[in-house]
Design a protein around this motif. Structure first.
Motif, PDB file in Angstrom:
ATOM      1  N   GLU A 177       0.837  -1.214   0.000  1.00  0.00           N
ATOM      2  CA  GLU A 177       0.000   0.000   0.000  1.00  0.00           C
ATOM      3  C   GLU A 177       0.861   1.250   0.000  1.00  0.00           C
ATOM      4  O   GLU A 177       0.557   2.222  -0.702  1.00  0.00           O
ATOM      5  CB  GLU A 177      -0.951  -0.006   1.204  1.00  0.00           C
ATOM      6  N   VAL A 178       1.932   1.253   0.772  1.00  0.00           N
ATOM      7  CA  VAL A 178       2.833   2.406   0.805  1.00  0.00           C
ATOM      8  C   VAL A 178       3.428   2.654  -0.575  1.00  0.00           C
ATOM      9  O   VAL A 178       3.546   3.792  -1.025  1.00  0.00           O
ATOM     10  CB  VAL A 178       3.950   2.194   1.860  1.00  0.00           C
ATOM     11  N   LEU A 179       3.770   1.572  -1.266  1.00  0.00           N
ATOM     12  CA  LEU A 179       4.352   1.686  -2.604  1.00  0.00           C
ATOM     13  C   LEU A 179       3.301   1.829  -3.699  1.00  0.00           C
ATOM     14  O   LEU A 179       3.639   1.915  -4.875  1.00  0.00           O
ATOM     15  CB  LEU A 179       5.222   0.450  -2.885  1.00  0.00           C
ATOM     16  N   ARG A 180       2.042   1.826  -3.309  1.00  0.00           N
ATOM     17  CA  ARG A 180       0.916   1.906  -4.242  1.00  0.00           C
ATOM     18  C   ARG A 180       0.917   0.710  -5.204  1.00  0.00           C
ATOM     19  O   ARG A 180       0.585   0.821  -6.364  1.00  0.00           O
ATOM     20  CB  ARG A 180       0.949   3.202  -5.046  1.00  0.00           C
ATOM     21  N   GLU A 181       1.318  -0.445  -4.676  1.00  0.00           N
ATOM     22  CA  GLU A 181       1.326  -1.677  -5.457  1.00  0.00           C
ATOM     23  C   GLU A 181       0.250  -2.632  -4.956  1.00  0.00           C
ATOM     24  O   GLU A 181       0.345  -3.838  -5.144  1.00  0.00           O
ATOM     25  CB  GLU A 181       2.689  -2.367  -5.359  1.00  0.00           C
ATOM     26  N   GLY A 182      -0.770  -2.086  -4.301  1.00  0.00           N
ATOM     27  CA  GLY A 182      -1.841  -2.913  -3.769  1.00  0.00           C
ATOM     28  C   GLY A 182      -2.601  -3.622  -4.874  1.00  0.00           C
ATOM     29  O   GLY A 182      -2.582  -3.223  -6.037  1.00  0.00           O
ATOM     30  N   VAL A 183      -3.263  -4.663  -4.519  1.00  0.00           N
ATOM     31  CA  VAL A 183      -4.056  -5.430  -5.479  1.00  0.00           C
ATOM     32  C   VAL A 183      -5.135  -4.537  -6.076  1.00  0.00           C
ATOM     33  O   VAL A 183      -5.766  -3.743  -5.381  1.00  0.00           O
ATOM     34  CB  VAL A 183      -4.693  -6.652  -4.780  1.00  0.00           C
ATOM     35  N   GLY A 184      -5.330  -4.640  -7.377  1.00  0.00           N
ATOM     36  CA  GLY A 184      -6.396  -3.894  -8.041  1.00  0.00           C
ATOM     37  C   GLY A 184      -6.025  -2.467  -8.407  1.00  0.00           C
ATOM     38  O   GLY A 184      -6.864  -1.688  -8.794  1.00  0.00           O
TER      39      GLY A 184
END
Length: 137
Positions: free
Chosen positions: A129-136
Motif C-alpha cells: 500500500e505504501v508503494l501503491r502496489e496494492g491489489v487492483g
C-alpha cells in the motif's frame, strides 16, 4: 533462497526506502490540526501546522467540508516519528523474512514459523500500500 520470501524481503526494503525518501527535509513537528472559519467571507481554512525554526509549515486542506477536519487530524497523527517507525518496521520485517528463508532452506519450518510468516505477510500488505502496489491498482 526461496524466491517468494526474497521478493517479499526486497519489497519491504523498497518500502522502507520509499518512506525514508519522503522524510528528507520534512518539518519535524509536532504537527497540530487547526481549523478556522470566517463566516463573513464564508472561508473555511483547515489544515495541519508544524513549527520549523522561527516559522511554520502549513498544510492547508480544501475540498469536502465534511472531511477536511478528519483529514487534518490524520496529517497531525502522521508526524515524522510515525513514518520513521514504519520504515524501521519494514526493515525489521525484511530481516525476519531473510531469517525465515534460512529456516525454510534448512527444512526446519514449524507451525510457529508459519504463524510468524502470516504476521509478516500483513506487513508486506502494508508495504504494498505504501508503494501503491496494492491489489487492483
Amino acid at each position: 533462497m526461496n524466491a517468494k520470501l526474497r521478493e517479499h524481503a526486497d519489497l519491504l526494503r523498497r518500502a522502507a526506502g520509499h518512506v525514508r525518501g519522503h522524510l528528507v527535509d520534512v518539518t519535524p513537528g509536532p504537527w497540530m490540526s487547526v481549523g478556522e472559519t470566517n463566516r463573513k467571507n464564508s472561508i473555511a481554512l483547515v489544515g495541519a501546522v508544524a513549527k520549523r525554526g522561527t516559522g511554520q509549515a502549513i498544510a492547508v486542506l480544501a475540498g469536502d467540508p465534511r472531511t477536511r477536519h478528519a483529514d487534518a487530524r490524520l496529517i497531525e497523527l502522521m508526524h515524522p516519528p510515525v513514518p520513521e517507525g514504519l520504515a524501521a518496521l519494514f526493515d525489521r520485517a525484511a530481516a525476519a523474512m531473510d531469517s525465515l528463508d534460512d529456516t525454510d532452506r534448512q527444512m526446519r519450518m514449524t507451525e510457529a514459523h508459519l504463524a510468524h510468516l502470516a504476521d509478516l505477510m500483513e506487513i508486506v500488505r502494508l508495504a504494498r500500500e505504501v508503494l501503491r502496489e496494492g491489489v487492483g491498482r
